[in-house]
Write a protein that holds these residues in place. Structure first.
Motif, PDB file in Angstrom:
ATOM      1  N   SER A 129       1.894  -2.579   7.021  1.00 44.44           N
ATOM      2  CA  SER A 129       1.620  -1.365   6.249  1.00 44.44           C
ATOM      3  C   SER A 129       0.148  -0.990   6.175  1.00 44.44           C
ATOM      4  O   SER A 129      -0.250  -0.202   5.332  1.00 44.44           O
ATOM      5  N   PRO A 131      -2.876   1.129   6.776  1.00 41.17           N
ATOM      6  CA  PRO A 131      -2.963   2.530   7.201  1.00 41.17           C
ATOM      7  C   PRO A 131      -4.090   2.799   8.177  1.00 41.17           C
ATOM      8  O   PRO A 131      -4.255   3.918   8.633  1.00 41.17           O
ATOM      9  N   GLN A 141       7.183   2.178   7.734  1.00 47.08           N
ATOM     10  CA  GLN A 141       7.737   3.513   7.472  1.00 47.08           C
ATOM     11  C   GLN A 141       9.103   3.676   8.130  1.00 47.08           C
ATOM     12  O   GLN A 141       9.698   4.749   8.070  1.00 47.08           O
ATOM     13  N   SER A 166       4.531  -0.435   2.509  1.00 45.11           N
ATOM     14  CA  SER A 166       3.664   0.736   2.346  1.00 45.11           C
ATOM     15  C   SER A 166       4.270   1.684   1.313  1.00 45.11           C
ATOM     16  O   SER A 166       5.487   1.897   1.285  1.00 45.11           O
ATOM     17  N   ASN A 168       3.604   4.786   1.497  1.00 46.08           N
ATOM     18  CA  ASN A 168       3.614   6.088   2.176  1.00 46.08           C
ATOM     19  C   ASN A 168       4.960   6.340   2.855  1.00 46.08           C
ATOM     20  O   ASN A 168       5.057   6.485   4.074  1.00 46.08           O
ATOM     21  N   PHE A 193      -2.491   3.738  -0.401  1.00 47.20           N
ATOM     22  CA  PHE A 193      -1.972   5.088  -0.155  1.00 47.20           C
ATOM     23  C   PHE A 193      -2.891   5.813   0.822  1.00 47.20           C
ATOM     24  O   PHE A 193      -4.118   5.731   0.698  1.00 47.20           O
ATOM     25  N   PHE A 194      -2.308   6.563   1.755  1.00 50.15           N
ATOM     26  CA  PHE A 194      -3.137   7.400   2.638  1.00 50.15           C
ATOM     27  C   PHE A 194      -3.964   8.346   1.785  1.00 50.15           C
ATOM     28  O   PHE A 194      -3.430   9.005   0.891  1.00 50.15           O
ATOM     29  N   GLY A 213      -7.256   4.211   3.174  1.00 48.88           N
ATOM     30  CA  GLY A 213      -6.271   3.744   2.209  1.00 48.88           C
ATOM     31  C   GLY A 213      -6.864   3.715   0.810  1.00 48.88           C
ATOM     32  O   GLY A 213      -7.942   3.169   0.605  1.00 48.88           O
TER      33      GLY A 213
END
Lengths: 304, 259
Positions: A129, A131, A141, A166, A168, A193-194, A213
Motif C-alpha cells: 500500500s 503510495p 487496491q 491502503s 485509498n 492517504f494520497f 502520502g
C-alpha cells in the motif's frame, strides 16, 4: 497490575504498541531515545529485493496537523538488510517484524523466502500500500492481487503475516477479507492517504514526486472509522494505524476494534513516544479498573 | 543525543527578522560541536506538527540559537518568554571538521551568507581557540541584515563585510569579496573554507574553492522531519550516493556534493 499482553498471529507482544514501518528506521537510530525493550514490536523500514534510491527532493512537506511524504521506499535492499541490520535487531529482545515490498508477486515471494530462514524475525508485514512507487495502482487496491500476494507469501512461510492496507479504496473491508481468505494472520491499517500540496508563489508542487502520502493527526478520524468497519467484518486481528500521537488515541483505536496499534508520524516529533503510550495505556487500565487490555478491544458499550 | 525539556533563558529580537534565543540545555552545551544542530518543538500542540532544526549558534554552559522568522514555527518561537519550556533534541548530525594544526599551519576562511552566520560563530571561536588563523567574510542583502559582526570580531580581528546593495562594507555578493580577499591575502599555508548560506552562494563559493584547490566544507539547510536519519526526507545527492542532511550532514565536503 493490568495485563497488556496481546497476540498477533504467532507473536506474543508484551503490549499492543508497535513502532510503524518507515518511522523507526532499523531501531538502532532510537536506541538512545527510547527503551526499545518497552515497545510491543518493531516494524522495520520497508525493504525491497534490490536497493532503491527513492524519489527526488523535496520529499517531505508539512500540512495542517499532518505530513505529506514521498520518500519512494529508499532502502539498501535485502542483502544489505540481512548483513547490516539483522545482527543488531536480533539482540534487542523485542519482536521484530520486517516490512517488505515487491514490484510483483515473485519479488514478495523471494523476500519472504529469505526472511523465513532468519530465526530472530517474528513476522513479515506486507507493504502492498505504499503510495510512492511508480506502478499502476496499488496491490492493496485490488482484491484479486491482494489475495495472490498474500497467498504466495503464505505458501513459503509459517511466520506471522501482517498485510498493510491502503485507505485509498472504495471498500477497505473487501480488501481486508481478501487478505484474510488468503491466509494473512492480521491486517494493519491504514497506510497513508494520497495527497498533494502546491507552493502558490513558485506554482510548483511542494513534493518532487508531485503527490505523496498524508499521515499524522489529520487522518486519525478516517483511519479510526476504517479500523472500526474492518474489525467488525473479519476474524483476524486488526492493527490500527493513523495519527496516533498519545495513549488516548491508542485506546480509541482499540475501542474501535484494533487488537494492537502502530505509532508512526509521532516518532518523528517525540522519539520517546512509544514508551509513553505504553505507560499511558497502563495508567488508563488501572484508573478504570480494567484487568486486561483485551477487555477494551472493540468495546463500545459504555462503562456498563 | 537526548530529548529534553528545557527552559528559555532569553529570547531577543536582534533586528527585524532575526532573533537570538538562549536555552538552559547544559547537556547539549557540553556535547555539541560546531556545525551540529538541534530539533526544537516550537509548540506542545500538533500545529505546527514537526520540530524545526536550528544550528547551535554558541555554547557557554547554555546554548544559543540564532533564527529568522520565516513561517509558523519560528513565529511561535519568537513569542517565547523567559521561563517558558520547550523540547529540544540534540546535538544532531555531523559538524565541521577542524583542521589538525600539527603539520604546517592551515588558515581558515569562514564565509557567512545571511542567516548562514548561525553555525559559524561557534566555529570561529573554536578555530581561534586552536590558534588557527581565521578570516571571516559576512555577506547579506543590505546593512541591517548583516549578522554577528561583533561576535566574529571577538574571535578574530580579520572580519570583512559585503552587502549586495553596498549599504555597508564592500558592494556585491560575498563571493566577490572572497575573490578580493584571496588577492590581497596570499597565504603559503593551506586554506580551508567553511561556508553556510543560500544555495546559490554555496555553489559559487564551492566553485571558487575547486578552482583554487581549497578544501571547502558547506553546511546545508534542508527541510527535515525527524532529524535523526529515520524518515529519509532530507536526501542529498552526493558522488557516493544519496546521503541525509540530518545524519550524514548538515556539513559536507563541497567536492562530495552533486550540485
Amino acid at each position: 497490575m493490568a495485563k497488556l499482553e496481546v497476540k498477533i498471529g504467532k507473536i506474543k507482544l508484551k503490549n499492543p504498541v508497535m513502532a510503524a514501518s518507515g518511522t523507526f528506521g532499523y531501531a538502532k537510530e532510537f536506541e538512545k531515545l527510547v527503551n526499545l525493550k518497552h515497545i510491543g514490536a518493531i516494524i522495520t523500514k520497508t525493504i525491497t529485493l534490490n536497493p532503491r534510491q527513492g524519489n527526488p527532493m523535496p520529499r517531505i512537506c508539512e500540512t495542517s496537523a499532518g505530513i505529506l511524504n514521498a520518500i519512494g521506499l529508499q532502502n539498501e535492499g535485502i542483502d544489505n538488510f540481512l548483513k547490516e541490520k539483522i545482527p543488531y535487531l536480533s539482540k534487542i529482545g523485542t519482536p521484530i517484524i520486517v516490512s517488505i515490498s515487491g514490484n510483483n508477486i515473485d519479488e514478495f515471494f523471494i523476500l519472504a523466502r529469505r526472511l523465513d530462514k532468519i530465526k530472530s524475525i517474528s513476522g513479515i508485514e506486507l507493504n502492498i500500500s505504499c503510495p510512492n512507487i511508480n506502478c499502476e495502482g496499488l496491490v492493496a487496491q485490488d482484491t484479486k492481487e491482494t489475495h495472490e500476494v498474500v497467498k504466495a507469501v503464505r505458501k513459503i512461510t509459517d511466520k506471522t503475516i501482517i498485510t498493510k492496507l491502503s485507505p485509498n479504496v472504495t471498500d477497505i473491508v473487501k480488501i481486508a477479507r481478501a487478505a484474510e481468505n488468503a491466509g494473512s494472520d492480521a491486517v494493519s491499517l491504514v497506510n497513508t492517504f494520497f495527497g498533494m500540496a502546491i507552493d502558490i508563489n513558485t506554482r510548483k508542487p511542494k513534493l518532487g514526486n508531485i503527490t505523496g502520502g498524508l499521515s499524522g493527526p489529520c487522518i486519525k478520524p478516517i483511519a479510526l472509522r476504517m479500523v472500526y468497519e474492518v474489525s467488525k467484518n473479519i476474524d483476524i486481528p486488526v492493527i490500527g494505524i493513523g495519527g496516533i500521537m498519545n495513549a488516548n488515541d491508542a485506546i480509541e483505536f482499540m475501542m474501535a476494534g484494533a487488537a494492537a496499534i502502530q505509532v508512526g508520524t509521532a516518532n518523528f516529533i517525540e522519539p520517546g513516544v512509544c514508551d509513553k503510550i505504553v505507560k499511558g495505556i497502563e495508567e488508563y487500565l488501572k484508573k478504570h479498573k480494567i484487568e486486561k487490555i483485551e477487555d477494551i478491544a472493540g468495546n463500545l458499550d459504555g462503562n456498563n | 543525543m537526548k530529548d529534553t525539556r528545557v527552559k528559555v533563558l532569553s529570547n531577543k529580537k536582534i533586528s527585524h527578522v532575526y532573533y537570538k534565543m538562549a536555552l538552559d540545555a547544559p547537556y547539549i552545551a557540553r556535547t555539541a560541536k560546531p556545525g551540529q544542530f538541534v530539533q526544537i518543538r516550537c509548540n506542545d500542540s500538533f500545529e505546527p506538527l514537526l520540530r524545526r532544526p536550528f544550528s547551535v549558534h554558541r555554547v557557554n554552559g547554555n546554548i544559543e540559537i540564532l533564527y529568522e522568522t520565516v513561517g509558523s514555527g519560528t513565529e511561535i518561537l519568537s513569542n517565547k518568554k523567559e521561563g517558558d519550556k520547550i523540547n529540544i533534541l540534540g546535538p544532531l548530525g555531523n559538524g565541521f571538521t577542524l583542521p589538525r594544526t600539527t603539520n604546517g599551519e592551515p588558515r581558515a576562511i569562514i564565509i557567512a551568507g545571511g542567516i548562514g552566520a548561525a553555525p559559524l560563530v561557534y566555529l570561529a571561536e573554536e578555530l581561534t581557540k586552536k590558534k588557527i588563523k581565521t578570516i571571516v567574510l559576512i555577506g547579506a542583502k543590505t546593512k541591517n541584515l548583516i549578522l554577528c559582526e561583533k561576535d566574529f570580531k571577538k574571535a578574530t580581528p580579520e572580519v570583512y563585510v559585503s552587502t549586495d546593495d553596498g549599504t555597508y562594507g564592500s558592494q556585491g555578493f560575498v563571493s566577490k569579496l572572497f575573490h578580493k580577499i584571496l588577492k590581497t591575502t596570499e597565504s603559503k599555508f593551506e586554506t580551508i573554507v567553511y561556508v553556510c548560506g543560500p544555495h546559490g552562494m554555496l555553489k559559487c563559493i564551492a566553485d571558487i574553492c575547486q578552482e583554487r584547490k581549497f578544501k571547502c566544507q558547506v553546511s546545508l539547510e534542508e527541510k527535515m522531519a525527524c532529524g535523526i536519519g529515520v524518515c529519509l526526507g532530507c536526501a542529498v545527492k552526493t558522488k557516493s550516493g544519496t546521503k541525509l542532511a540530518c545524519e550524514d550532514g548538515p556539513v559536507f565536503n563541497a567536492s562530495e556534493l552533486i550540485w
